[in-house]
Design a protein around this motif. Structure first.
Motif, mmCIF file in Angstrom:
data_model
loop_
_atom_site.group_PDB
_atom_site.id
_atom_site.type_symbol
_atom_site.label_atom_id
_atom_site.label_comp_id
_atom_site.label_asym_id
_atom_site.label_seq_id
_atom_site.Cartn_x
_atom_site.Cartn_y
_atom_site.Cartn_z
ATOM 1 N N ASP A 8 -16.180 -16.197 1.867
ATOM 2 C CA ASP A 8 -15.854 -15.601 0.683
ATOM 3 C C ASP A 8 -15.530 -14.485 0.902
ATOM 4 O OD1 ASP A 8 -15.408 -18.634 0.059
ATOM 5 O OD2 ASP A 8 -16.728 -18.809 -0.888
ATOM 6 N N GLU A 9 -16.228 -13.369 0.827
ATOM 7 C CA GLU A 9 -16.555 -12.206 0.966
ATOM 8 C C GLU A 9 -14.957 -11.807 1.667
ATOM 9 O OE1 GLU A 9 -18.961 -13.835 1.268
ATOM 10 O OE2 GLU A 9 -19.928 -13.351 -0.424
ATOM 11 N N HIS A 10 -14.850 -12.805 3.015
ATOM 12 C CA HIS A 10 -14.004 -12.296 4.170
ATOM 13 C C HIS A 10 -12.250 -12.167 3.572
ATOM 14 C CE1 HIS A 10 -17.117 -12.622 7.536
ATOM 15 N NE2 HIS A 10 -16.110 -11.581 7.175
ATOM 16 N N LEU A 11 -12.509 -13.246 1.966
ATOM 17 C CA LEU A 11 -11.482 -13.614 2.198
ATOM 18 C C LEU A 11 -10.953 -12.762 0.795
ATOM 19 C CD1 LEU A 11 -11.071 -17.398 1.456
ATOM 20 C CD2 LEU A 11 -10.374 -16.155 3.409
ATOM 21 N N GLN A 12 -12.171 -12.772 0.263
ATOM 22 C CA GLN A 12 -11.750 -11.349 -1.251
ATOM 23 C C GLN A 12 -10.928 -9.948 0.153
ATOM 24 O OE1 GLN A 12 -15.489 -10.931 -2.883
ATOM 25 N NE2 GLN A 12 -15.594 -13.832 -3.771
ATOM 26 N N GLU A 13 -11.594 -9.452 1.182
ATOM 27 C CA GLU A 13 -11.208 -8.818 1.160
ATOM 28 C C GLU A 13 -10.433 -8.548 1.634
ATOM 29 O OE1 GLU A 13 -12.545 -5.039 4.898
ATOM 30 O OE2 GLU A 13 -14.221 -7.128 4.578
ATOM 31 N N ILE A 14 -9.416 -9.822 2.468
ATOM 32 C CA ILE A 14 -8.055 -9.880 2.612
ATOM 33 C C ILE A 14 -7.111 -9.271 1.150
ATOM 34 C CG2 ILE A 14 -6.720 -11.731 4.154
ATOM 35 C CD1 ILE A 14 -9.168 -12.448 5.673
ATOM 36 N N LEU A 15 -7.557 -10.178 0.978
ATOM 37 C CA LEU A 15 -6.634 -9.490 -0.093
ATOM 38 C C LEU A 15 -6.133 -8.728 -0.916
ATOM 39 C CD1 LEU A 15 -4.886 -11.300 -3.103
ATOM 40 C CD2 LEU A 15 -7.373 -12.372 -3.762
ATOM 41 N N ASP A 16 -7.426 -8.399 -0.944
ATOM 42 C CA ASP A 16 -7.700 -6.866 -1.934
ATOM 43 C C ASP A 16 -6.952 -6.273 -1.508
ATOM 44 O OD1 ASP A 16 -8.957 -7.975 -3.691
ATOM 45 O OD2 ASP A 16 -10.814 -6.771 -2.956
ATOM 46 N N LYS A 17 -7.044 -5.891 -0.256
ATOM 47 C CA LYS A 17 -6.335 -4.962 1.006
ATOM 48 C C LYS A 17 -4.751 -5.531 1.877
ATOM 49 C CE LYS A 17 -10.100 -4.135 4.249
ATOM 50 N NZ LYS A 17 -10.133 -3.736 6.163
ATOM 51 N N ARG A 18 -4.408 -6.859 1.271
ATOM 52 C CA ARG A 18 -2.680 -7.524 1.304
ATOM 53 C C ARG A 18 -2.226 -6.485 -0.368
ATOM 54 N NH1 ARG A 18 0.295 -11.971 4.431
ATOM 55 N NH2 ARG A 18 -1.114 -11.490 6.192
ATOM 56 N N LEU A 19 -2.456 -6.593 -0.861
ATOM 57 C CA LEU A 19 -2.216 -6.094 -2.701
ATOM 58 C C LEU A 19 -1.830 -5.166 -2.363
ATOM 59 C CD1 LEU A 19 -4.604 -8.330 -5.321
ATOM 60 C CD2 LEU A 19 -1.488 -8.979 -5.435
ATOM 61 N N LYS A 20 -3.078 -4.016 -2.178
ATOM 62 C CA LYS A 20 -3.076 -2.601 -1.879
ATOM 63 C C LYS A 20 -2.238 -2.458 -1.353
ATOM 64 C CE LYS A 20 -6.048 1.166 -1.253
ATOM 65 N NZ LYS A 20 -7.560 1.656 -0.097
ATOM 66 N N TYR A 21 -2.357 -3.340 0.401
ATOM 67 C CA TYR A 21 -0.427 -2.318 0.900
ATOM 68 C C TYR A 21 0.227 -2.466 0.546
ATOM 69 C CZ TYR A 21 2.298 -2.248 4.976
ATOM 70 O OH TYR A 21 3.219 -1.538 6.116
ATOM 71 N N PHE A 22 1.053 -3.744 0.078
ATOM 72 C CA PHE A 22 2.302 -4.716 -1.189
ATOM 73 C C PHE A 22 2.396 -3.930 -1.636
ATOM 74 C CE2 PHE A 22 1.321 -7.632 2.432
ATOM 75 C CZ PHE A 22 2.813 -7.322 3.060
ATOM 76 N N SER A 23 1.768 -3.138 -2.893
ATOM 77 C CA SER A 23 1.469 -2.444 -3.879
ATOM 78 C C SER A 23 1.398 -0.846 -4.281
ATOM 79 C CB SER A 23 0.982 -2.941 -5.003
ATOM 80 O OG SER A 23 -0.693 -2.402 -4.699
ATOM 81 N N GLY A 24 1.635 -0.367 -2.596
ATOM 82 C CA GLY A 24 1.440 1.137 -2.747
ATOM 83 C C GLY A 24 -0.083 1.991 -3.629
ATOM 84 N N SER A 25 -0.834 0.909 -3.648
ATOM 85 C CA SER A 25 -2.433 0.750 -4.307
ATOM 86 C C SER A 25 -2.395 1.090 -5.326
ATOM 87 C CB SER A 25 -2.976 2.420 -3.531
ATOM 88 O OG SER A 25 -2.678 2.455 -1.861
ATOM 89 N N LYS A 26 -0.733 0.872 -6.255
ATOM 90 C CA LYS A 26 -1.210 0.525 -6.889
ATOM 91 C C LYS A 26 -1.585 -0.801 -7.993
ATOM 92 C CE LYS A 26 3.339 3.025 -7.088
ATOM 93 N NZ LYS A 26 4.377 2.778 -7.889
ATOM 94 N N VAL A 27 -1.775 -2.096 -7.079
ATOM 95 C CA VAL A 27 -2.366 -3.098 -7.999
ATOM 96 C C VAL A 27 -3.685 -3.664 -7.357
ATOM 97 C CG1 VAL A 27 -1.607 -5.150 -8.335
ATOM 98 C CG2 VAL A 27 0.178 -3.537 -8.477
ATOM 99 N N GLN A 28 -4.338 -4.216 -7.962
ATOM 100 C CA GLN A 28 -5.318 -4.858 -7.540
ATOM 101 C C GLN A 28 -5.790 -6.387 -8.209
ATOM 102 O OE1 GLN A 28 -8.874 -2.519 -8.311
ATOM 103 N NE2 GLN A 28 -8.137 -0.013 -8.201
ATOM 104 N N ARG A 29 -6.982 -6.926 -7.044
ATOM 105 C CA ARG A 29 -6.879 -8.359 -7.430
ATOM 106 C C ARG A 29 -7.282 -8.631 -9.117
ATOM 107 N NH1 ARG A 29 -12.581 -9.938 -6.700
ATOM 108 N NH2 ARG A 29 -12.170 -8.944 -5.348
ATOM 109 N N LYS A 30 -7.861 -8.061 -10.228
ATOM 110 C CA LYS A 30 -7.898 -7.398 -11.456
ATOM 111 C C LYS A 30 -7.148 -6.936 -12.236
ATOM 112 C CE LYS A 30 -10.622 -2.394 -11.851
ATOM 113 N NZ LYS A 30 -11.213 -1.635 -12.095
ATOM 114 N N ASP A 31 -5.963 -6.770 -11.992
ATOM 115 C CA ASP A 31 -5.175 -6.621 -12.242
ATOM 116 C C ASP A 31 -3.743 -7.505 -12.488
ATOM 117 O OD1 ASP A 31 -6.080 -3.849 -12.768
ATOM 118 O OD2 ASP A 31 -4.881 -3.223 -10.853
ATOM 119 N N VAL A 32 -4.060 -8.342 -11.660
ATOM 120 C CA VAL A 32 -3.431 -9.933 -11.206
ATOM 121 C C VAL A 32 -3.926 -11.181 -11.935
ATOM 122 C CG1 VAL A 32 -1.655 -8.420 -10.074
ATOM 123 C CG2 VAL A 32 -3.435 -9.882 -8.667
ATOM 124 N N ILE A 33 -5.686 -10.984 -11.658
ATOM 125 C CA ILE A 33 -6.326 -12.817 -12.251
ATOM 126 C C ILE A 33 -7.033 -11.880 -12.853
ATOM 127 C CG2 ILE A 33 -7.228 -14.014 -11.056
ATOM 128 C CD1 ILE A 33 -6.071 -13.678 -8.445
#
Length: 378
Positions: free
Chosen positions: A203-228
């Motif tokens: 689960d920790e790996h999945l969280q890390e992957i999700l965080d990195k993808r959100l960061k990359y595609f939002s230009g570091s503007k969006v984090q997981r807690k901002d959308v969920i």
């Protein structure tokens, strides 16, 4: 390569190389044996040397035989054939590839191990590094039916052969389903001797992957807690992904579509749309992609998933199968065995009046049960 290595390579190509194109097969076989050049030389001899010599010999012997026959007053022979082949032609090599590998060879483990060692030697002789044989997706091999016991039986002889696995000239890598390990251990595989590496996602790996993808595609503007916003929603998403990045992003894609359809102005994933997305993901989940097998029989994965859905409990017992499906106790035990072989259930450490309890392992099936789904379509 020396002569012996070329002969070995030619044998391996002839017995094991599979292609729909004959010309491709001939090309590789010719590289090892140079049989086309040899045939060319043989044909030159047969046509330019062998035939003239036979003509001279035939003519000379015909003249001598006519003289002897006339002196003895014998009649001429009935045959009118003048040319005779006194010197045989050199036979050329005809390349005929068998469609099936010799079954006797396949049953000879010592011969096959020798072939693997020889092939490894040839590969390194050609300038490559030590070869690695990689066994991947064994649990998806259709002939094994995703059955844990079948997969274990398929692997056990190789995994017990330490002389092969510790061969310094070659390396073996087996990418196997974690559910197979207990079965292999029960069949005598010594994991303390050749230590396995656990590459299971957590689960920790999945969280890390999700965080990195959100960061990359939002230009570091969006984090997981901002959308969920709801932590329970997030935990359910991670759980339903079942330790698979592929399923995580497929699930999030469905949730995104639900959110966009029902409220495209929202900047977060709303709980109701997350739950809708989770249900759609579970109800449309392709179990056949993970558990390929013979459809329509008792081993069919959807047949077995539907049995669990009809029972509708996250913890099951033998009596549940007896009561719901009106079958005998031995048949119910066989159903449980099939579910265990698929890795859908596992035995609980506790019992009820001595009767075994089994927990449903698959979070997708759990989600379907919680949503009251009684059947998945095949």
């Amino acid at each position: 390569m020396d002569t012996y290595q070329k002969e070995k390579l030619a044998f391996i190509i002839k017995e094991f190389f599979k292609t729909l194109s004959r010309s491709e097969y001939e090309k590789f076989y010719n590289r090892a044996t140079n049989f086309k050049t040899k045939n060319f030389v043989k044909n030159i001899y047969n046509k330019l040397i062998n035939k003239p010599i036979n003509l001279v010999l035939s003519g000379s012997l015909e003249v001598v035989s006519d003289g002897v026959r006339n002196s003895l007053g014998l009649p001429p022979p009935e045959t009118k054939s003048f040319y005779k082949s006194y010197l045989p032609e050199i036979p050329t090599e005809k390349l005929e590839k068998d469609q099936e590998i010799n079954n006797k060879l396949l049953s000879d483990s010592k011969a096959l191990k020798s072939i693997i060692s020889d092939l490894a030697e040839i590969i390194t002789q050609c300038g490559f590094n030590k070869p690695v044989i990689f066994f991947d997706k064994i649990d998806e091999y259709p002939k094994l039916g995703s059955n844990i016991r079948n997969i274990s039986t398929f692997l056990v002889d190789v995994l017990k052969d330490t002389s092969l696995l510790l061969n310094p000239g070659i390396s073996f890598v087996f990418s196997i389903w974690d559910a197979i390990k207990p079965e292999l251990s029960s069949q005598g595989i010594r994991f303390d001797k050749i230590k396995p590496l656990d590459i299971t996602w957590n689960d920790e790996h999945l969280q890390e992957i999700l965080d990195k993808r959100l960061k990359y595609f939002s230009g570091s503007k969006v984090q997981r807690k901002d959308v969920i916003k709801d932590l329970n929603d997030y935990s359910e998403i991670i759980s339903l992904s079942n330790k698979s990045p592929r399923y995580l992003f497929r699930l999030l894609s469905i949730i995104y579509d639900q959110q966009n359809t029902n409220n495209s102005n929202s900047k977060i994933f709303e709980t109701k749309n997350i739950q809708r997305g989770q249900r759609i993901f579970a109800e449309t989940f392709d179990f056949y992609a993970i558990f390929p097998g013979n459809r329509g029989n008792k081993q069919d994965i959807i047949t077995n998933v539907n049995r669990l859905l009809r029972i509708g409990k996250k913890q099951i017992m033998t009596k549940d199968f007896v009561e719901i499906f009106k079958v005998s106790n031995p048949t119910a035990i066989n159903y449980i065995k099939i579910h265990k072989d698929y890795g859908l259930i596992s035995e609980d450490s506790e019992t009820v009046n001595g009767a075994k309890i089994f927990n449903i392992n698959n979070p997708i099936i759990v989600n379907l049960i919680e949503n009251g789904v009684k059947e998945m379509k095949k």
